[in-house]
Scaffold this motif. Structure first.
Motif, mmCIF file in Angstrom:
data_model
loop_
_atom_site.group_PDB
_atom_site.id
_atom_site.type_symbol
_atom_site.label_atom_id
_atom_site.label_comp_id
_atom_site.label_asym_id
_atom_site.label_seq_id
_atom_site.Cartn_x
_atom_site.Cartn_y
_atom_site.Cartn_z
ATOM 1 N N ARG B 487 -88.685 -11.724 64.793
ATOM 2 C CA ARG B 487 -89.193 -10.367 64.718
ATOM 3 C C ARG B 487 -88.038 -9.387 64.462
ATOM 4 N N LEU B 488 -86.944 -9.595 65.184
ATOM 5 C CA LEU B 488 -85.790 -8.712 65.018
ATOM 6 C C LEU B 488 -85.279 -8.768 63.585
ATOM 7 N N ALA B 489 -85.227 -9.991 63.071
ATOM 8 C CA ALA B 489 -84.730 -10.170 61.707
ATOM 9 C C ALA B 489 -85.636 -9.438 60.721
ATOM 10 N N ILE B 490 -86.982 -9.572 60.943
ATOM 11 C CA ILE B 490 -87.921 -8.916 60.035
ATOM 12 C C ILE B 490 -87.753 -7.409 60.113
ATOM 13 N N GLU B 491 -87.624 -6.915 61.370
ATOM 14 C CA GLU B 491 -87.480 -5.477 61.548
ATOM 15 C C GLU B 491 -86.214 -4.955 60.865
ATOM 16 N N ALA B 492 -85.127 -5.735 61.020
ATOM 17 C CA ALA B 492 -83.861 -5.333 60.403
ATOM 18 C C ALA B 492 -84.008 -5.289 58.884
ATOM 19 N N ARG B 494 -86.764 -4.847 57.235
ATOM 20 C CA ARG B 494 -87.610 -3.727 56.851
ATOM 21 C C ARG B 494 -86.823 -2.419 56.854
ATOM 22 N N ALA B 495 -86.008 -2.272 57.912
ATOM 23 C CA ALA B 495 -85.208 -1.049 58.019
ATOM 24 C C ALA B 495 -84.249 -0.942 56.833
ATOM 25 N N GLU B 496 -83.684 -2.066 56.465
ATOM 26 C CA GLU B 496 -82.756 -2.099 55.343
ATOM 27 C C GLU B 496 -83.480 -1.678 54.059
ATOM 28 N N ALA B 497 -84.683 -2.228 53.902
ATOM 29 C CA ALA B 497 -85.461 -1.909 52.699
ATOM 30 C C ALA B 497 -85.793 -0.425 52.655
ATOM 31 N N ASP B 498 -86.212 0.107 53.842
ATOM 32 C CA ASP B 498 -86.522 1.534 53.913
ATOM 33 C C ASP B 498 -85.311 2.378 53.518
ATOM 34 N N ARG B 499 -84.156 1.938 54.078
ATOM 35 C CA ARG B 499 -82.929 2.697 53.819
ATOM 36 C C ARG B 499 -82.616 2.698 52.309
ATOM 37 N N LEU B 500 -82.782 1.495 51.725
ATOM 38 C CA LEU B 500 -82.494 1.368 50.297
ATOM 39 C C LEU B 500 -83.437 2.234 49.475
ATOM 40 N N ALA B 501 -84.724 2.166 49.905
ATOM 41 C CA ALA B 501 -85.718 2.943 49.168
ATOM 42 C C ALA B 501 -85.397 4.428 49.238
ATOM 43 N N LEU B 502 -85.046 4.849 50.488
ATOM 44 C CA LEU B 502 -84.695 6.252 50.685
ATOM 45 C C LEU B 502 -83.512 6.650 49.807
#
Lengths: 209, 508
Positions: B487-492, B494-502
Motif C-alpha cells: 500500500r505504501l509503495a502504491i501511495e508513493a 501515486r504521489a509521484e505521479a501527481d507531482r509529475l502531472a502537476l
C-alpha cells in the motif's frame, strides 16, 4: 476528504455511531445493492437463530419447516420499518428519501446480524454454563445496532434528539397500523376468493346438468 | 422309501398348520385399538403394547349370578381379590387367578350380636397390618370395619364434630387406612378433601383438599368481590374445587385422583403425611395431552381420572373414564404405557370404574359390562419395566442392556434413548451419549456429554490446536506487513505521479 469506496463506507458508518451517517449523508454515499444484501443476510440470520443453535442450547422442532415466519420476521419487518418511517417522516419535515432510509437502516443492522452469526457458531463450542458469553455478545450487538439505528434516523432526516425518539415511536405505531390493515386486507381477499370460487362451483354444476 | 417321503411330507404339513395356527393365535391377541405413546413434542406416535387384554371375568363365569354395577376392586396381601358388587349389596372375594369364589360377604355381625346388611357399598380396602376389611357402605352412611369372618369391629358414621358441616350428608365412596390404622374416607359432595379418622374412629379433620383452578372467571370474581357487601358475597356462587374421586396408599404416601370435566389442576396428587401435594409444583400432566374431540357429540372429551392404583414396583396407574384408557407412569411420572379404549371387545370398556394391579397384571372393572378385565404384561412391557426400575434406582449401566432391548422392539420409545444416553454418559462414552441424547431430544444430557467430549478433545489435541493458532497468527502478521508495504509503495507511486502531472501542468 473521505474518498471511500462503498465498502469502506459501510465500515465507516458502523464504526462511527455518532458521525458515520452524517458523513455518509454529506458525501451522498451508500449503496442500495449493499443494503439489499444486508437484508438478505438478516433473513439468513433469522433462520440461523431459529434453527442452527447447538443441540445443548435447546431442541428445535424439526418435523416441519415453514419459511413464511422467517420472511415475515426479517424482510417484511424491515420493509414495514422503511415504509412506516418514510410515511411518518415525510409528514414530520424529514429530509430522508425512501432510498436513503432503506440504506441507512440496513447498515445499522449489521452488528445485530453479526451478533446472531457469532452466537450461532459459538453455541456449537460452548456448554450451558458458559451461556453468559453469548448473552454478553447479544447485548453488545443489539445495543450497538439500536444506537446505530437511532443515529441513522437522526442523520437521514436531520432531526434533533427528541424529535428522533418521537419519530421512532410514531414509526412503530405506523408499522402496527400497517400490519392491522394487512391482516384486514388478507381476510377480505379471502372472503372475495371464497365468494368467487363458490359462484364458480355453482355455475360449473349447473352447466354440467 | 415312498412311505418315508410321505411321512416327511405330512410332518412338514403339520408344521405349517401349527405355525399358521400360532400366527392366528397371535393375531387374536391384538387389541381393538391402536397402541400409541407420546414423543417429546406431546404428539401421539405408534408404539408397542405394554399390556394386552387376556380375558374377562363376569359373575356368570363364577356361577354366582351377574354383578350389578360393581364399583370397586381390591387385591389384599393374601392374594385375595375383592369385588364390591354394589347393586347386589355384597362383597365377592375371589382367589388370585379369579376363577374361584372364596367367600361372599352379604351379612355382617355387629359387636352386639345383631346382623346388618350393606346398602350400595362403593369402596373396599383391606389393611395388611391388622387384617381388617374396610367397606364404604354408601347408602347406610357408614364405613364398616370388620374381620375376615364378617364380624364388625367398628362402625364409622357421620361425625358430630363442629368441623364437619352437619347440613352435609355422609356418603362414603372410597376408603383406605394407613399403617397406623388411621382411616381416610372419600365422601360424595364433600370438596374439602378426604375425611380422616383416628384408629378409634374419632373424626380428626379433612385431608388433602384440592386447589381451586385459577381461571379467568375466578380471578375476575375475586376482584369484583372486593367491592361487594357481605350479604351479596354470601349469596353468590362460591368457588370450590372439585372433590377427590378416588385414592390409593403406597407406604407413606397417599395418591389421589380427581375426575372433573372443568378442572385440570390437581387431577393426580401425591400427598405426604401432612397432606401436602408433592406433585404440586412439578408441572405434570396426566391422561391424554390433547383431549380427544368427539365428532358425534361435537365436544372435547376432557380426561377424567376416576381411579388410581400404585403397583408394587411404584408405578402409577391412572384410569381415564372418558377414553377408557389406563395410563401407566413410573414413579417419576414418566408415561410408560397407554392401554385400553372404549369398545365392546375384550380390552375395551363401557364405563370403566376401578383399577387394580397385582404382580404383572392390571385389573379393570367395568360397571356397565359388569366384568373385570385382566391385562397381562407383554414381553415388551416386562423389559421396559425392568429398565425403568433400574434406571430410576440409579443403576444406569445395568439398565443399558434392557434399554437396547427396548429400542430393538420399538425405535420410537423416547425413554429408552434417554436411558441409553444417561448410561453412556456415566460410562464416559461421550460421543455415544451425544448421539442418543440427540435422538432422545434431550439437550440436558447432551450438554453434559458435550462438556466431557470437548474436554477430552482439547486434552487430546492441545498441541495441534496451539500449533494451528500460532501458525494463523504468524501468517496474519506476515500478510498484513506485506500488504502495508504494498500500500505504501502504491501511495508513493501515486504521489509521484501527481507531482509529475502537476509539474507538467506548471511547465505548460
Amino acid at each position: 476528504m473521505m474518498d471511500l469506496t462503498q465498502r469502506e463506507w459501510v465500515k465507516h458508518a458502523i464504526t462511527h455511531p455518532a458521525e458515520g451517517f452524517e458523513d455518509m449523508r454529506w458525501k451522498k454515499a451508500g449503496s442500495l445493492k449493499i443494503a439489499f444484501f444486508i437484508v438478505f443476510l438478516l433473513f439468513l440470520a433469522v433462520i440461523a437463530d431459529g434453527r442452527l443453535y447447538g443441540f445443548q442450547f435447546g431442541v428445535t422442532y424439526d418435523k416441519t419447516f415453514n419459511i413464511i415466519p422467517y420472511i415475515v420476521k426479517s424482510i417484511v419487518l424491515f420493509a414495514a420499518w422503511v415504509v412506516g418511517n418514510w410515511s411518518i417522516c415525510t409528514l414530520l419535515d424529514g429530509e430522508g428519501t425512501a432510498k436513503n432510509i432503506c440504506i441507512y437502516s440496513a447498515y445499522a443492522l449489521i452488528p445485530y446480524i453479526a451478533q446472531i452469526f457469532i452466537n450461532v457458531i459459538l453455541s456449537h463450542f460452548l456448554v450451558q454454563d458458559e451461556v453468559v458469553f453469548m448473552n454478553a455478545i447479544r447485548i453488545i450487538g443489539v445495543g450497538w445496532s439500536a444506537i446505530l439505528l437511532f443515529s441513522a434516523i437522526k442523520s437521514v432526516h436531520q432531526y434533533s434528539f427528541g424529535k428522533t425518539i418521537f419519530a421512532i415511536i410514531l414509526t412503530i405505531v405506523a408499522m402496527l397500523i400497517m400490519l392491522f390493515l394487512l391482516v384486514l386486507f388478507m381476510s377480505l381477499v379471502q372472503q372475495v376468493y371464497i365468494f368467487i370460487s363458490t359462484i364458480y362451483t355453482e355455475i360449473s354444476y349447473r352447466i354440467r346438468v | 422309501m415312498k412311505k418315508k417321503f410321505r411321512k416327511l411330507l405330512s410332518l412338514a404339513f403339520t408344521g405349517v398348520l401349527l405355525g399358521s395356527a400360532a400366527a392366528g393365535l397371535y393375531a387374536h391377541a391384538g387389541e381393538p385399538y391402536d397402541v400409541y405413546n407420546y414423543d417429546r413434542w406431546g404428539e401421539a406416535i405408534p408404539s408397542q403394547a405394554g399390556y394386552i387384554a387376556d380375558h374377562t371375568v363376569s359373575g356368570y363365569d363364577l356361577g354366582i349370578g351377574a354383578f350389578n354395577e360393581p364399583s370397586d376392586i381390591f387385591f389384599d396381601h393374601n392374594d385375595l381379590f375383592y369385588i364390591v358388587d354394589s347393586k347386589n349389596n355384597r362383597i365377592v372375594v375371589l382367589n388370585e387367578t379369579l376363577d374361584k369364589v372364596e367367600h361372599i360377604y352379604d351379612d355382617f355381625t355387629m359387636p352386639d350380636g345383631s346382623a346388618t346388611h350393606l346398602k350400595n357399598p362403593q369402596g373396599i380396602y383391606v389393611s395388611a397390618e391388622n387384617d381388617n376389611i374396610y367397606i364404604a357402605d354408601n347408602e347406610n352412611s357408614r364405613v364398616l370395619i370388620c374381620d375376615y369372618d364378617g364380624n364388625v369391629v367398628r362402625e364409622i358414621t357421620k361425625p358430630t364434630s363442629e368441623v364437619y358441616d352437619q347440613k352435609r350428608t355422609f356418603l362414603p365412596q372410597r376408603v383406605i387406612a394407613d399403617k397406623a390404622g388411621n382411616v381416610y374416607i372419600v365422601l360424595g359432595n364433600i370438596t374439602t378433601g378426604a375425611a380422616m379418622f383416628d384408629p378409634e374412629g374419632e373424626f380428626t379433620g379433612f385431608y388433602g383438599a384440592n386447589r381451586v383452578q385459577p381461571t379467568a372467571e375466578i380471578i375476575g370474581n375475586y376482584f369484583t368481590s372486593l367491592f361487594m357487601s357481605e350479604e351479596k358475597k354470601a349469596r353468590r356462587a362460591r368457588n370450590v374445587p372439585t372433590g377427590i374421586t378416588s385414592f390409593d396408599i403406597d407406604g407413606d404416601f397417599i395418591f389421589t385422583c380427581t375426575s372433573s370435566s372443568t378442572q385440570t389442576t390437581d387431577t393426580v396428587k401425591k400427598l405426604n403425611a401432612a397432606g401436602n401435594n408433592i406433585f404440586a409444583n412439578l408441572d405434570l400432566s396426566f391422561g391424554d395431552y390433547t383431549p380427544m374431540y368427539d365428532t358425534s357429540q361435537n365436544k372435547v372429551l376432557q380426561p377424567a381420572i376416576v381411579d388410581i392404583d400404585i403397583a408394587e414396583d411404584g408405578n402409577i396407574n391412572c384410569l381415564d373414564f372418558t377414553t377408557g384408557r389406563v395410563f401407566q407412569y413410573d414413579e417419576d411420572c414418566n408415561l410408560l404405557f397407554i392401554t385400553g379404549t372404549i369398545a365392546k371387545q375384550v380390552g375395551g370398556f363401557d364405563h370403566a370404574a376401578a383399577l387394580e394391579s397385582h404382580g404383572n397384571n392390571l385389573y379393570v372393572l367395568d360397571s356397565q359390562k359388569d366384568t373385570v378385565t385382566i391385562f397381562t404384561e407383554t414381553e415388551f412391557g416386562k423389559i421396559v419395566h425392568e429398565a425403568t426400575e433400574k434406571h430410576n434406582a440409579g443403576y444406569y449401566e445395568e439398565a443399558l442392556g434392557p434399554w437396547y432391548e427396548v429400542l430393538k422392539r420399538d425405535g420410537n420409545y423416547r425413554r429408552a434413548y434417554v436411558g441409553v444416553a444417561s448410561a453412556l454418559l456415566r460410562q464416559e462414552d461421550y460421543e455415544g451419549s451425544m448421539k442418543y441424547a440427540e435422538l432422545a431430544d434431550s439437550p440436558r444430557i447432551y450438554n453434559k456429554a458435550f462438556e466431557g467430549y470437548r474436554m477430552n478433545y482439547l486434552k487430546e489435541h492441545f498441541g495441534t490446536i496451539v500449533f494451528v493458532l500460532v501458525l494463523i497468527a504468524a501468517a496474519w502478521i506476515f500478510i498484513s506487513r506485506k500488504l502495508k508495504k504494498r500500500r505504501l509503495a502504491i501511495e508513493a507511486a501515486r504521489a509521484e505521479a501527481d507531482r509529475l502531472a502537476l509539474q507538467g501542468k506548471e511547465e505548460e
